[in-house]
Design a protein around this motif. Structure first.
Motif, PDB file in Angstrom:
ATOM      1  N   PRO A  28       0.797  -1.238   0.000  1.00  0.00           N
ATOM      2  CA  PRO A  28       0.000   0.000   0.000  1.00  0.00           C
ATOM      3  C   PRO A  28       0.823   1.278   0.000  1.00  0.00           C
ATOM      4  O   PRO A  28       0.474   2.253  -0.675  1.00  0.00           O
ATOM      5  CB  PRO A  28      -0.824  -0.130   1.288  1.00  0.00           C
ATOM      6  N   ASP A  58      -4.884   2.271   5.850  1.00  0.00           N
ATOM      7  CA  ASP A  58      -5.765   2.823   4.823  1.00  0.00           C
ATOM      8  C   ASP A  58      -6.266   1.711   3.907  1.00  0.00           C
ATOM      9  O   ASP A  58      -7.450   1.673   3.549  1.00  0.00           O
ATOM     10  CB  ASP A  58      -5.010   3.879   4.018  1.00  0.00           C
ATOM     11  N   TYR A  59      -5.369   0.800   3.548  1.00  0.00           N
ATOM     12  CA  TYR A  59      -5.775  -0.328   2.695  1.00  0.00           C
ATOM     13  C   TYR A  59      -6.764  -1.231   3.414  1.00  0.00           C
ATOM     14  O   TYR A  59      -7.790  -1.621   2.840  1.00  0.00           O
ATOM     15  CB  TYR A  59      -4.550  -1.138   2.255  1.00  0.00           C
ATOM     16  N   ARG A  60      -6.477  -1.554   4.667  1.00  0.00           N
ATOM     17  CA  ARG A  60      -7.381  -2.443   5.412  1.00  0.00           C
ATOM     18  C   ARG A  60      -8.772  -1.821   5.552  1.00  0.00           C
ATOM     19  O   ARG A  60      -9.790  -2.533   5.506  1.00  0.00           O
ATOM     20  CB  ARG A  60      -6.813  -2.741   6.806  1.00  0.00           C
ATOM     21  N   PRO A 117     -10.155  -1.588   0.915  1.00  0.00           N
ATOM     22  CA  PRO A 117      -9.404  -2.231  -0.168  1.00  0.00           C
ATOM     23  C   PRO A 117      -9.841  -1.774  -1.555  1.00  0.00           C
ATOM     24  O   PRO A 117      -9.039  -1.787  -2.497  1.00  0.00           O
ATOM     25  CB  PRO A 117      -9.705  -3.723   0.044  1.00  0.00           C
ATOM     26  N   TYR A 166      -7.905   0.603  -3.759  1.00  0.00           N
ATOM     27  CA  TYR A 166      -6.682   0.128  -4.413  1.00  0.00           C
ATOM     28  C   TYR A 166      -7.021  -0.800  -5.578  1.00  0.00           C
ATOM     29  O   TYR A 166      -6.166  -1.514  -6.085  1.00  0.00           O
ATOM     30  CB  TYR A 166      -5.804  -0.607  -3.396  1.00  0.00           C
ATOM     31  N   ASN A 171      -4.350   4.885  -6.600  1.00  0.00           N
ATOM     32  CA  ASN A 171      -3.436   4.066  -5.804  1.00  0.00           C
ATOM     33  C   ASN A 171      -2.896   2.901  -6.613  1.00  0.00           C
ATOM     34  O   ASN A 171      -1.692   2.608  -6.598  1.00  0.00           O
ATOM     35  CB  ASN A 171      -4.158   3.534  -4.560  1.00  0.00           C
ATOM     36  N   GLY A 217      -5.023  -4.661  -6.888  1.00  0.00           N
ATOM     37  CA  GLY A 217      -5.986  -5.010  -5.854  1.00  0.00           C
ATOM     38  C   GLY A 217      -6.040  -6.492  -5.588  1.00  0.00           C
ATOM     39  O   GLY A 217      -6.118  -6.926  -4.427  1.00  0.00           O
ATOM     40  N   LEU A 260      -2.734  -7.449  -3.637  1.00  0.00           N
ATOM     41  CA  LEU A 260      -2.725  -6.980  -2.252  1.00  0.00           C
ATOM     42  C   LEU A 260      -3.617  -7.852  -1.368  1.00  0.00           C
ATOM     43  O   LEU A 260      -3.316  -8.090  -0.191  1.00  0.00           O
ATOM     44  CB  LEU A 260      -3.187  -5.526  -2.168  1.00  0.00           C
ATOM     45  N   TYR A 267      -1.782  -7.696   6.205  1.00  0.00           N
ATOM     46  CA  TYR A 267      -0.998  -6.577   6.717  1.00  0.00           C
ATOM     47  C   TYR A 267      -1.323  -6.394   8.199  1.00  0.00           C
ATOM     48  O   TYR A 267      -2.364  -5.832   8.544  1.00  0.00           O
ATOM     49  CB  TYR A 267      -1.294  -5.308   5.917  1.00  0.00           C
TER      50      TYR A 267
END
Length: 337
Positions: free
Chosen positions: A38, A237-239, A242, A245, A251, A267, A270, A275
């Protein structure tokens, strides 16, 4: 032995960077690999604007030995490193510390094979590529042990991810154990035989970590903390979302550019990783004890492969939860003189 190779490679890395005029040109130098994450959505912005008022430079490293060599030579201050190369470096005297778990690999690494291999037993007599000393090398040998196949029964070749893609497309290998974006290229003409997620469930988990030169962390604790704060914030931020992304997002486009991949797959890739949260980072699962045990297991594996000449009595000194805890406690302020 590995230490001799590290010193030779360190001289090459340092020489190349000096030629480019980049050693110590920035306040902090980060070594990164062609691995999705991320935070890489911010790479270009960080290159242009710096981190907390300090300049930052990124150096692309292509494999485990190069990562340890760059840390040993002082060419980079912080770098992404898998668990086996981290264990190897620390065992052989690289003064490093794991300060953050970048990712729990799960299914993000896989062994892809051609049509001549339909079951694990078919690996015998085949040519399989893997970056030696890496997390995938660790898992490949573990897999062979589970299926009672000797590594001597197949030809293992040491290739970096870009080299592996080229060898695969030219038909020089029957399979490769690797991560994205190289993994995606292998999947175009092959099938997944095993994933690291499956092997982790059998008792041998692997991870990628942010590793710092201890000297740099001692001299620049605020800047080290700020880096962990940035990476942790990107993971959070990703969690939280999602979809931000996914295909077509800014992103995804930025991350793909940073690793020479494609935005459409970001995406999906990831999602293969886990994470860990900051709470998980400092827990006994990771920096509070689990990483130390994992490094010991990795070192024992490397000793069995002749990659290192000793296993240390303890790997406690190779890990610190200090910086992750500071970020978690909100005590990692902006870097300023």
């Amino acid at each position: 032995m590995l230490r001799e190779r590290l010193y030779k490679a360190a001289l090459i890395v340092a020489s190349a960077l000096l030629t480019a005029g980049s050693v110590h040109a920035a306040d902090i130098t980060i070594g990164h690999q062609l691995v999705y994450g991320p935070w890489k959505a911010q790479l270009e912005e960080l290159e242009a604007s710096g981190l907390g008022g300090r300049s930052i430079e990124f150096v692309e490293l292509t494999g485990p030995a190069e990562v340890m060599s760059a840390l040993l030579s002082g060419s980079v201050d912080i770098a992404l490193s898998g668990s086996p190369p981290t264990a190897a470096g620390y065992s052989q005297g690289v003064d490093l510390q794991v300060i953050y778990i970048y990712d729990n690999i799960n299914d993000a690494e896989a062994l892809v094979v051609d049509e001549s291999i339909t079951a694990p037993q078919d690996l015998a007599g085949k040519t399989i590529a893997v970056p030696f000393g890496s997390t995938t090398h660790f898992h490949l040998i573990f897999a062979l042990e589970q299926f009672k196949i000797s590594a001597d029964d197949l030809e293992l070749v040491d290739l970096s991810p870009p080299e592996m893609v080229a060898a695969w497309e030219q038909g020089e290998i029957n399979g490769g154990f690797v991560w994205d974006p190289a993994l995606e290229r292998l999947k175009e003409r092959g099938r997944v035989l095993l994933t690291s997620g499956e092997l982790s469930n059998w008792g041998k988990a692997t991870f990628d970590a942010m590793v710092v030169r201890r000297e740099f962390a001692d001299e620049h604790p605020e800047l080290t903390c700020q880096w962990i704060k940035l990476v942790a914030a990107a993971a959070a931020d990703y969690r939280a979302d999602p979809s931000a992304y996914g295909p077509g997002t800014d992103n995804a486009i930025a991350i793909a550019k940073s690793v020479s991949g494609t935005a459409e797959q970001v995406g999906r890739v990831l999602a293969l990783y886990d994470y860990p949260t900051l709470e998980e980072q400092v827990s006994a699962t990771w920096l509070g004890g689990g990483v130390q045990s994992a490094l010991m297991a990795a070192a024992e594996f490397l000793l069995s492969q002749g990659e290192i000449d000793r296993v240390l009595d303890s790997y406690d000194g190779a890990v610190t939860p200090k910086f992750a805890q500071l970020v978690l406690d909100g005590e990692c302020g902006s870097y300023a003189d």
